[in-house]
Design a protein around this motif. Structure first.
Motif: not given
Length: 146
Positions: A45-64
């Motif tokens: 049903d889906e594709v799941t991507v898990v990424a390690d991004l320590p030291g960032f806040s959610s507002s500093e992350i961009s996903v497209s």
């Protein structure tokens, strides 16, 4: 014995070269460039991507996502200032700045419904869930990180 498609090997090689050239270009510009470690899993049903991004806040992350390609990027800029004195009334000033920027592009193993993608960020780990489907918007879709 299943047949291998040599064009898939060539495409993987170009993707790897593209990532390394992007990283080299950022290093020339003086940015800190780090690797983003990812896991990509697929179910019916889906594709799941898990990424390690320590030291960032959610507002500093961009996903497209666009055309079966997921782009993850994060940018953090920090500025600190320290002033202290000693017995001789001298004042020492120190100003430090750091800039971290990471980007990772991934080819998705299946077509996904871009508008229904979901992303969450918790304790330095970004999880992007992309429901499977056919087709997609050529301009891509920005995914909000919660």
């Amino acid at each position: 014995m299943p047949q291998r498609n040599p064009f898939e090997d060539i495409e993987r090689m170009f993707d790897r070269m593209n990532q390394e050239l992007e990283q080299f270009g950022r290093q020339l510009e003086g940015e800190f460039v780090g690797d983003v470690d990812v896991d990509v899993a697929e179910t019916d049903d889906e594709v799941t991507v898990v990424a390690d991004l320590p030291g960032f806040s959610s507002s500093e992350i961009s996903v497209s996502v666009a055309n079966r390609e997921l782009t993850l990027s994060a940018e953090h800029e920090e500025e600190t200032e320290d002033e202290s004195g000693d017995e001789s009334d001298r004042r020492y000033h120190r100003r430090e700045r750091s800039h971290r920027h990471v980007t990772r592009r991934l080819k998705l193993p299946a077509d996904v419904v871009e508008e229904e993608a979901d992303a969450t960020y918790n304790n330095g780990v970004l999880t992007v869930t992309l429901p499977k489907a056919g087709g997609g918007d050529e301009d891509g879709t920005h995914i909000d990180v919660e």
